[in-house]
Each structure stands twice: as structure tokens, then as C-alpha cells.
Design an enzyme around this catalytic site. Structure first.
Site, PDB file in Angstrom:
ATOM      1  N   HIS A 187       0.835  -1.205   0.000  1.00 11.90           N
ATOM      2  CA  HIS A 187       0.000   0.000   0.000  1.00 11.90           C
ATOM      3  C   HIS A 187       0.873   1.260   0.000  1.00 11.90           C
ATOM      4  O   HIS A 187       0.560   2.245  -0.668  1.00 11.90           O
ATOM      5  CB  HIS A 187      -0.892   0.027   1.247  1.00 11.90           C
ATOM      6  CG  HIS A 187      -1.819  -1.141   1.380  1.00 11.90           C
ATOM      7  ND1 HIS A 187      -1.694  -2.078   2.376  1.00 11.90           N
ATOM      8  CD2 HIS A 187      -2.878  -1.530   0.635  1.00 11.90           C
ATOM      9  CE1 HIS A 187      -2.658  -2.985   2.253  1.00 11.90           C
ATOM     10  NE2 HIS A 187      -3.382  -2.683   1.205  1.00 11.90           N
TER      11      HIS A 187
ATOM     12  N   GLN B 116      -7.952  -7.856 -10.900  1.00  7.01           N
ATOM     13  CA  GLN B 116      -8.686  -6.693 -10.396  1.00  7.01           C
ATOM     14  C   GLN B 116      -8.297  -5.438 -11.174  1.00  7.01           C
ATOM     15  O   GLN B 116      -9.158  -4.650 -11.589  1.00  7.01           O
ATOM     16  CB  GLN B 116      -8.375  -6.501  -8.909  1.00  7.01           C
ATOM     17  CG  GLN B 116      -8.839  -5.180  -8.325  1.00  7.01           C
ATOM     18  CD  GLN B 116      -8.626  -5.128  -6.827  1.00  7.01           C
ATOM     19  OE1 GLN B 116      -9.369  -5.726  -6.079  1.00  7.01           O
ATOM     20  NE2 GLN B 116      -7.610  -4.423  -6.376  1.00  7.01           N
TER      21      GLN B 116
HETATM   22  P1  AMP Z   1      -6.126  -4.451  -0.422  1.00  2.48           P
HETATM   23  O1  AMP Z   1      -6.077  -3.570   0.787  1.00  2.48           O
HETATM   24  O2  AMP Z   1      -5.528  -5.797  -0.216  1.00  2.48           O
HETATM   25  O3  AMP Z   1      -7.496  -4.474  -1.059  1.00  2.48           O
HETATM   26  O4  AMP Z   1      -5.181  -3.759  -1.485  1.00  2.48           O
HETATM   27  C1  AMP Z   1      -5.331  -2.412  -1.826  1.00  2.48           C
HETATM   28  C2  AMP Z   1      -4.465  -2.119  -3.006  1.00  2.48           C
HETATM   29  O5  AMP Z   1      -3.106  -2.399  -2.694  1.00  2.48           O
HETATM   30  C3  AMP Z   1      -4.828  -2.964  -4.241  1.00  2.48           C
HETATM   31  O6  AMP Z   1      -4.756  -2.154  -5.398  1.00  2.48           O
HETATM   32  C4  AMP Z   1      -3.749  -4.012  -4.226  1.00  2.48           C
HETATM   33  O7  AMP Z   1      -3.466  -4.531  -5.515  1.00  2.48           O
HETATM   34  C5  AMP Z   1      -2.561  -3.228  -3.693  1.00  2.48           C
HETATM   35  N1  AMP Z   1      -1.554  -4.136  -3.137  1.00  2.48           N
HETATM   36  C6  AMP Z   1      -1.740  -5.091  -2.187  1.00  2.48           C
HETATM   37  N2  AMP Z   1      -0.597  -5.764  -1.963  1.00  2.48           N
HETATM   38  C7  AMP Z   1       0.328  -5.242  -2.795  1.00  2.48           C
HETATM   39  C8  AMP Z   1       1.713  -5.507  -3.059  1.00  2.48           C
HETATM   40  N3  AMP Z   1       2.379  -6.465  -2.411  1.00  2.48           N
HETATM   41  N4  AMP Z   1       2.342  -4.761  -3.984  1.00  2.48           N
HETATM   42  C9  AMP Z   1       1.685  -3.788  -4.650  1.00  2.48           C
HETATM   43  N5  AMP Z   1       0.390  -3.482  -4.452  1.00  2.48           N
HETATM   44  C10 AMP Z   1      -0.278  -4.193  -3.543  1.00  2.48           C
END
Ligand code: AMP
Length: 283
Positions: free
Chosen positions: A39, A155
Site C-alpha cells: 500500500h 482486479q
Molecule cells: P487491499 O487492501 O488488499 O485491497 O489492497 C489495496 C491495493 O493495494 C490494491 O490495489 C492491491 O493490488 C494493492 N496491493 C496489495 N498488496 C500489494 C503488493 N504487495 N504490492 C503492490 N500493491 C499491492
């Protein structure tokens, strides 16, 4: 703390209206909280391009296909506020479920075909919930740019397609996956793994990189690539494979011959924790 918390749609709109009038660029980072290095990378990217960064934190009930996953999803609100403050976020939008869904939701965004395979196949209704909440967030925040991780590649493709198909007036920015030193993609769900499971979980990235190397060396048959990856995954018997696929990167359809840009994507279960990851390969 200089970051502001808005927990209602009206408070957020009041905060953003003058900025929009002044022509400031508003960047949105949609999250479900439990903020980690992935994030933070999205926030960093937003900081380069926006005058005002909004991070939304909302564990969206309508995108969960399993109630237990929704219930045990971590919600460390105070820690998240601190991370946002340190990262120079301007506003955290953290609405309640009642604020986002004040009555039964009767309108949904459905992105067809792109959701037929990978996670879409195994998590019925998931992408309908994601596309719907993201469309709502875009209407609430009205950002110029929104940032999404490539870790959730299906997504990202779904959101890009929704924005293009429905002429939504913003730019979607994809951000490369942030990984642990051993390759495991950083995820809020990694916290559920015990030490042994954490060690085994690395096999997903190992399988993805083995598949990528095979393609780079010249293999063009997806079945051969997938078989070799399955052999790698089989080295960790406690890791159960949900899917391992080679898909085209725009339409997210499985390919037999690897002739263009493809994404290799996998989902595995380690105990009761489901992990996903993917890599992009250009031939
Ligand atoms: P989430 O809180 O898991 O729904 O993720 C929120 C955003 O953070 C989404 O766009 C995810 O794709 C991105 N995200 C989660 N983990 C990672 C990661 N390891 N690297 C890059 N982006 C991430």
C-alpha cells in the site's frame, strides 16, 4: 497528526470541494486497510503525481465470498492512520458499511468475460463487489488518478476495463508488486501464516518465476509451462493449488500458445489462508 479522517461522504466532499475548485490533482488509493509496504508503494506513487492524496479504507462486505474471511480480515485503524500520516496522506476516507450501503444495494457493476477465469471463477460475485465499490468510491472522491497494485492483476484489468467501457473521467495507474526478500508478495493475509506456512508460501513465487524462465528460454506451449510449475508447487505438499494459469494480459483469457504479452497467475491455499500472485511475461 496532520492526516485528516473523514468517516462520512459529506465530510469528505466538503474537504475536497475547495481543492477541486483550485484545480488541484486528487489521487485516490483504495484499500481495505491493514496497510503494508504494498500500500505504501501505491501512496508513494500517488505522491509523485497528485496534490492531494486520499486513501480509502473500507473492508467491503459485498466482495467477500466467505463470511469467515470477512470477519477475520484485520482492521488496525490506529496503526493505519499512523502509516498514512507518516506517508504524507492528506485525507483518510474510512466509512462504515452503513455509510457506503445505507439500504440494500440494487445497482451493481458487472465486468463480463474478464472475470470468467482465475479468481473470478473461484470467488463468485467477488469482482462484481469490487467493481461496484470502486465505482462508488470514484463517484464519492472524484479523483483525477487512482492507484492499484499489479499484485491483484485481474482486479486491475477489471477496473481498467470498467473505466474505459463506462467513460469514467480518471486515469488508472498500475503499480508493480512489492515482495518480501524471498519473493513472497506482501499481503495483509500473510499475517495469518505460521512460521512453517510462511516458509512454504514462497513456492508460489518460485513456480511463477520458473514458468517465466521457461517462456523466456523459448517454450511456447502453456500446458508445458503449467506442468513444470505444478511440479515446483508439488514440492510443498501443504500448499494446495487452486489455479495456475497463463492468460492474455488484457482479456484475462487462458492461452494455449504463448505468442504475446501474457500473465502467469496462481492462487494457493496454505492452511486456511488463500494467497495469490502473478508475473507478466513479454515474449
Ligand atoms: P487491499 O487492501 O488488499 O485491497 O489492497 C489495496 C491495493 O493495494 C490494491 O490495489 C492491491 O493490488 C494493492 N496491493 C496489495 N498488496 C500489494 C503488493 N504487495 N504490492 C503492490 N500493491 C499491492
Amino acid at each position: 497528526m496532520s492526516v485528516e479522517l473523514a468517516d462520512s461522504i459529506s465530510a469528505l466532499r466538503t474537504r475536497l470541494a475547495p481543492l477541486r475548485r483550485e484545480g488541484k490533482i486528487i489521487g485516490l488509493v483504495p484499500t481495505m486497510g491493514a496497510l503494508h509496504a504494498g500500500h505504501i508503494e501505491l501512496i508513494r506513487r500517488a505522491r509523485h503525481e497528485s496534490d492531494c492524496i486520499v486513501v480509502s479504507i473500507f473492508v467491503n462486505p459485498i466482495q467477500f465470498d466467505r463470511q469467515d474471511d470477512f470477519e477475520r480480515y484485520p482492521r488496525p485503524v490506529a496503526d493505519d492512520m499512523q502509516v498514512c500520516d507518516q506517508q504524507g496522506v492528506d485525507v483518510v476516507f474510512a466509512p462504515s458499511a452503513g455509510e457506503m450501503y445505507p439500504r440494500a444495494q440494487r445497482s451493481f457493476v458487472e465486468v463480463e468475460a474478464l472475470t470468467d477465469h482465475l479468481c473470478g471463477k473461484f470467488r463468485p460475485g467477488h469482482f462484481r463487489g469490487v467493481a461496484t465499490v470502486v465505482a462508488k468510491l470514484f463517484n464519492i472522491v472524484q479523483p483525477d488518478c487512482a492507484y492499484f497494485g499489479e499484485k491483484d492483476a485481474q482486479q486491475l484489468a477489471v477496473i481498467r476495463r470498467m473505466v474505459a467501457d463506462l467513460n469514467m473521467p480518471l486515469t488508472i495507474v498500475g503499480v508493480p508488486t512489492v515482495r518480501e526478500p524471498d519473493g513472497l508478495a506482501v499481503s495483509s493475509r500473510n499475517a495469518h501464516l505460521n512460521l512453517e506456512q510462511r516458509r512454504s508460501a514462497t513456492v508460489l513465487y518460485q513456480a511463477l518465476t520458473a514458468a517465466r524462465e521457461q517462456i523466456v528460454r523459448g517454450e511456447r506451449e502453456a500446458a508445458v509451462v503449467k506442468q513444470q510449475a505444478q511440479n515446483v508447487l508439488a514440492q510443498q505438499p501443504e500448499v494446495r493449488v487452486e489455479y495456475f494459469e497463463v492468460v492474455d494480459s488484457d482479456e484475462i483469457q487462458p492461452v494455449e500458445r504463448i505468442e504475446r504479452l501474457v500473465r502467469i497467475a496462481g492462487a494457493v491455499w496454505v492452511g486456511t489462508t488463500r494467497l495469490i500472485d502473478n508475473v507478466l511475461v513479454d515474449v
